[in-house]
Write an enzyme that holds these catalytic residues in place. Sequence first.
Site, PDB file in Angstrom:
ATOM      1  N   SER A 132       0.828  -1.202   0.000  1.00 35.68           N
ATOM      2  CA  SER A 132       0.000   0.000   0.000  1.00 35.68           C
ATOM      3  C   SER A 132       0.865   1.255   0.000  1.00 35.68           C
ATOM      4  CB  SER A 132      -0.914   0.024   1.228  1.00 35.68           C
ATOM      5  OG  SER A 132      -1.687   1.205   1.245  1.00 35.68           O
ATOM      6  N   LYS A 186      -4.722  -6.610   3.126  1.00 39.52           N
ATOM      7  CA  LYS A 186      -4.651  -5.472   2.203  1.00 39.52           C
ATOM      8  C   LYS A 186      -6.047  -5.131   1.668  1.00 39.52           C
ATOM      9  CE  LYS A 186      -2.808  -2.428  -0.673  1.00 39.52           C
ATOM     10  NZ  LYS A 186      -3.786  -2.223  -1.739  1.00 39.52           N
ATOM     11  N   HIS A 189      -7.768  -3.260   4.371  1.00 33.95           N
ATOM     12  CA  HIS A 189      -7.153  -1.921   4.387  1.00 33.95           C
ATOM     13  C   HIS A 189      -7.829  -1.023   3.355  1.00 33.95           C
ATOM     14  CE1 HIS A 189      -4.425   0.901   2.364  1.00 33.95           C
ATOM     15  NE2 HIS A 189      -3.827   1.101   3.529  1.00 33.95           N
ATOM     16  N   ASN A 190      -8.012  -1.533   2.156  1.00 31.40           N
ATOM     17  CA  ASN A 190      -8.623  -0.732   1.103  1.00 31.40           C
ATOM     18  C   ASN A 190     -10.091  -0.437   1.401  1.00 31.40           C
ATOM     19  OD1 ASN A 190      -6.126  -1.134  -0.073  1.00 31.40           O
ATOM     20  ND2 ASN A 190      -6.944  -1.573  -2.097  1.00 31.40           N
ATOM     21  N   GLU A 193     -10.144   2.319   3.719  1.00 32.49           N
ATOM     22  CA  GLU A 193      -9.803   3.515   2.927  1.00 32.49           C
ATOM     23  C   GLU A 193     -11.048   4.086   2.249  1.00 32.49           C
ATOM     24  OE1 GLU A 193      -7.606   3.873  -1.306  1.00 32.49           O
ATOM     25  OE2 GLU A 193      -6.367   2.966   0.271  1.00 32.49           O
TER      26      GLU A 193
END
Length: 484
Positions: A132, A186, A189-190, A193
């Site tokens: 990232s 990940k 995480h996105n 976001e």
Amino acid sequence: MPVTPSANIGVVGLAVMGSNLARNLASREGNTVAVFNRSPERTRLLVDEHPEAGFVASESYDDFVASLQKPRTAIIMVQAGRGTDAVIAELASRFEPGDIIVDGGNANFHDTIRREGEISPTGIHFVGTGISGGEEGALNGPSIMPGGSAESYETLGPILASIAAVAEGEPCVTHVGTDGAGHFVKMVHNGIEYADMQLIAEAYDLIRQGTGKSPAEIADIFAEWNTGELESYLIEITAEVLRQVDASTGLPLVDVILDEAGAKGTGAWTVQNALDLGVPVSGIVEAVFARSLSSKRAQREASGDLPGPDGEFAVADADAFIEDVRQALYASKIIAYSQGFDEIIAGAEQFGWDVKKGDIAKIWRAGCIIRARFLNRIADAYAEDPELVALVVAPYFRDAVTGAQAAWRRVVVAAAQSGIPTPAFSSSLAYYDGLRAPRLPAALVQGQRDFFGAHTYQRVDKEGVFHTLWSGDRSEIETTPSSH
């Protein structure tokens, strides 16, 4: 002539992300980087533009593999999907047991689990790795989330640590878990976001419509917020975006940009997998759907004359309202992260990963898009209670939400009364109220399900599973232990 194995790490795929990652690797002491791209012209261009990197360039897979020292380690930076599978097949046919293939793209973690299962019997290690930070992070230091075997991390870990972002003296990389764990984390995480960006956008919209301030003035507000508990990369860049003036029109750039937000797969994957895992991530869901709604131009134009509240939205005390929005933003942000970590915990349980939640928070402190000051608070919360049932109930976050809750409610009420859509703010508050409710109307839902589908239910006063023999005469209803 035979190629001398001189590189300790290789990169396949030299588009912007791959090229920047290769340059980052080459800039770190101890690394010699082999590079390969399906198009030789791209490889030559990278080598010519950056002679200082000392790249070991190859124009065939055979030469690329031959240039790598054992255990051979190669990072794939190509578009997720068939392209990744094709590169994996080329490397796997040439690699030997103990060698390491790393997929650094935004792969679906289910694909990573499949690929690892296919490759591991050969003795070759396959490592799905979330990276990232975008182009800048790849070049200067990303947050890195590798999965794979512990054995492969012994070789790969020091290499990744050499290029990772650093927060408070610690490299932003950790061994997340086996097979698809890195890409799963990940993905979440996105998803966080998405929620964070939508919340910030809603805060901007509320302030602009409620106070009439210009984008440049709101930029100053965000810059001020970035000095406090909301300090983060996304708040920082929001101020920069709002200050930008379009050169051709002289208007604020944000007013020239078409209000249709793009999206890639990871946000939707986060929602889809949360559904599969039975984890409510309502803030992330609404952020994904807000982007979807923004792109439905024909529907929005056809609905433009639907009635809404009478009168314009204007607050009496601009400063007080802006402070309310700040507190609502922080409370909703806490919910987004709490929901994201709930999904990580559920995924770890489902797939057998030993994910250290506090370590994940730490590696997100720098290099990645959601880097923020309060990630240290998350790490502290999991250090104090590794079995924390929900992040929002940790003392710091409970106190923060308690202090913000009155402002949070005022903002959601004001938005609803004024007809301003705040799906992420509103859903986050509803989730918070759902958590704290002593009893939910799900009891009625279970009654309905049992009525039309004999789905059974449990009782508050007896053990077991029950089904009611429903009839028109309620005096004849019988409730008996179910054999279902």
